[in-house]
Design a protein around this motif. Structure first.
Motif, PDB file in Angstrom:
ATOM      1  N   LYS A 100     -26.638  -5.128  51.842  1.00  0.00           N
ATOM      2  CA  LYS A 100     -25.803  -4.620  50.749  1.00  0.00           C
ATOM      3  C   LYS A 100     -24.318  -4.809  51.020  1.00  0.00           C
ATOM      4  CE  LYS A 100     -29.080  -1.064  49.221  1.00  0.00           C
ATOM      5  NZ  LYS A 100     -29.284   0.375  48.957  1.00  0.00           N
ATOM      6  N   ASN A 101     -23.987  -5.458  52.142  1.00  0.00           N
ATOM      7  CA  ASN A 101     -22.579  -5.658  52.505  1.00  0.00           C
ATOM      8  C   ASN A 101     -21.811  -4.341  52.527  1.00  0.00           C
ATOM      9  OD1 ASN A 101     -23.236  -8.333  52.498  1.00  0.00           O
ATOM     10  ND2 ASN A 101     -21.986  -8.890  50.735  1.00  0.00           N
ATOM     11  N   THR A 102     -22.442  -3.311  53.040  1.00  0.00           N
ATOM     12  CA  THR A 102     -21.870  -1.973  52.965  1.00  0.00           C
ATOM     13  C   THR A 102     -21.921  -1.276  54.317  1.00  0.00           C
ATOM     14  OG1 THR A 102     -22.495  -1.756  50.635  1.00  0.00           O
ATOM     15  CG2 THR A 102     -22.048   0.275  51.836  1.00  0.00           C
ATOM     16  N   VAL A 103     -20.863  -0.537  54.605  1.00  0.00           N
ATOM     17  CA  VAL A 103     -20.822   0.313  55.782  1.00  0.00           C
ATOM     18  C   VAL A 103     -20.630   1.755  55.313  1.00  0.00           C
ATOM     19  CG1 VAL A 103     -18.339   0.024  56.125  1.00  0.00           C
ATOM     20  CG2 VAL A 103     -19.783   0.662  58.055  1.00  0.00           C
ATOM     21  N   TYR A 104     -21.255   2.678  56.016  1.00  0.00           N
ATOM     22  CA  TYR A 104     -21.234   4.081  55.633  1.00  0.00           C
ATOM     23  C   TYR A 104     -20.634   4.925  56.755  1.00  0.00           C
ATOM     24  CZ  TYR A 104     -24.758   2.342  52.364  1.00  0.00           C
ATOM     25  OH  TYR A 104     -25.438   1.619  51.403  1.00  0.00           O
ATOM     26  N   LEU A 105     -20.060   6.050  56.366  1.00  0.00           N
ATOM     27  CA  LEU A 105     -19.639   7.052  57.337  1.00  0.00           C
ATOM     28  C   LEU A 105     -20.170   8.397  56.845  1.00  0.00           C
ATOM     29  CD1 LEU A 105     -18.020   7.513  59.965  1.00  0.00           C
ATOM     30  CD2 LEU A 105     -16.104   8.228  58.514  1.00  0.00           C
ATOM     31  N   GLN A 106     -21.219   8.873  57.502  1.00  0.00           N
ATOM     32  CA  GLN A 106     -21.769  10.176  57.191  1.00  0.00           C
ATOM     33  C   GLN A 106     -20.998  11.211  57.993  1.00  0.00           C
ATOM     34  OE1 GLN A 106     -24.287  11.148  54.981  1.00  0.00           O
ATOM     35  NE2 GLN A 106     -23.614  13.209  55.544  1.00  0.00           N
ATOM     36  N   MET A 107     -20.399  12.149  57.291  1.00  0.00           N
ATOM     37  CA  MET A 107     -19.557  13.158  57.944  1.00  0.00           C
ATOM     38  C   MET A 107     -20.170  14.531  57.718  1.00  0.00           C
ATOM     39  SD  MET A 107     -15.780  11.706  56.954  1.00  0.00           S
ATOM     40  CE  MET A 107     -15.948  12.117  55.215  1.00  0.00           C
ATOM     41  N   ASN A 108     -20.587  15.157  58.793  1.00  0.00           N
ATOM     42  CA  ASN A 108     -21.178  16.493  58.740  1.00  0.00           C
ATOM     43  C   ASN A 108     -20.299  17.488  59.486  1.00  0.00           C
ATOM     44  OD1 ASN A 108     -23.449  15.376  57.422  1.00  0.00           O
ATOM     45  ND2 ASN A 108     -24.460  14.973  59.379  1.00  0.00           N
ATOM     46  N   SER A 109     -20.535  18.758  59.238  1.00  0.00           N
ATOM     47  CA  SER A 109     -19.783  19.832  59.918  1.00  0.00           C
ATOM     48  C   SER A 109     -18.283  19.582  59.835  1.00  0.00           C
ATOM     49  CB  SER A 109     -20.228  19.932  61.390  1.00  0.00           C
ATOM     50  OG  SER A 109     -21.614  20.188  61.479  1.00  0.00           O
ATOM     51  N   LEU A 110     -17.832  19.290  58.655  1.00  0.00           N
ATOM     52  CA  LEU A 110     -16.427  18.937  58.465  1.00  0.00           C
ATOM     53  C   LEU A 110     -15.513  20.115  58.760  1.00  0.00           C
ATOM     54  CD1 LEU A 110     -16.850  16.680  55.352  1.00  0.00           C
ATOM     55  CD2 LEU A 110     -15.676  16.006  57.457  1.00  0.00           C
ATOM     56  N   LYS A 111     -14.334  19.780  59.281  1.00  0.00           N
ATOM     57  CA  LYS A 111     -13.330  20.773  59.659  1.00  0.00           C
ATOM     58  C   LYS A 111     -12.025  20.471  58.907  1.00  0.00           C
ATOM     59  CE  LYS A 111     -15.159  20.774  64.385  1.00  0.00           C
ATOM     60  NZ  LYS A 111     -14.823  20.566  65.819  1.00  0.00           N
ATOM     61  N   PRO A 112     -11.177  21.467  58.750  1.00  0.00           N
ATOM     62  CA  PRO A 112      -9.894  21.199  58.073  1.00  0.00           C
ATOM     63  C   PRO A 112      -9.094  20.084  58.729  1.00  0.00           C
ATOM     64  CG  PRO A 112     -10.275  23.556  58.201  1.00  0.00           C
ATOM     65  CD  PRO A 112     -11.372  22.902  59.001  1.00  0.00           C
ATOM     66  N   GLU A 113      -9.204  19.941  60.031  1.00  0.00           N
ATOM     67  CA  GLU A 113      -8.467  18.880  60.720  1.00  0.00           C
ATOM     68  C   GLU A 113      -9.003  17.486  60.436  1.00  0.00           C
ATOM     69  OE1 GLU A 113      -9.775  21.666  62.074  1.00  0.00           O
ATOM     70  OE2 GLU A 113     -10.551  21.260  64.098  1.00  0.00           O
TER      71      GLU A 113
END
Length: 124
Positions: free
Chosen positions: A75-88
């Motif tokens: 799919k010519n795609t890269v992903y960034l799964q972001m969990n437990s996000l913080k204000p920083e």
């Protein structure tokens, strides 16, 4: 011509999740590596994660165990799964493609093409 188009940013509460996507709508998805960087107001652009063609991934220490980078070559795609996000984690997130050989995976100036950026805001 490489054209990187990002999507998936937004506003989320602390502890929430977001998934960023970056699609190369131009040149064949054959970069040496695809990475994510971020830039908060008044700060320098910071390495977040990168994934090589082989699938090997590298992360900045502050996101290890929370973020996962992956790529779908079909799919010519890269992903960034972001969990437990913080204000920083609040920043504009940029997708980048590295075609040149050698150099560091962690330095933004080693990357050849950039997306327009997508805002991620984590509220406390």
């Amino acid at each position: 011509q490489v054209q990187l188009v990002e999507s998936g940013g937004g506003l989320v509460q602390t502890g929430g999740s977001l998934r960023l996507s970056c699609t190369d709508s131009g040149r064949t998805f054959s970069s040496n590596a695809m990475g994510w960087f971020r830039q908060a107001p008044g700060k320098e652009r910071e390495f977040v994660a990168t994934i090589r063609w082989s699938g090997t991934a590298y992360y900045v220490d502050s996101v290890k165990g929370r973020f996962t980078i992956s790529r779908d070559n079909a799919k010519n795609t890269v992903y960034l799964q972001m969990n437990s996000l913080k204000p920083e984690d609040t920043a504009v997130y940029y997708c980048a493609a590295k075609f040149r050989a050698g150099g560091s995976w962690y330095n933004f100036y080693e990357y050849d093409y950039w997306g327009q950026g997508t805002q991620v805001t984590v509220s406390s």
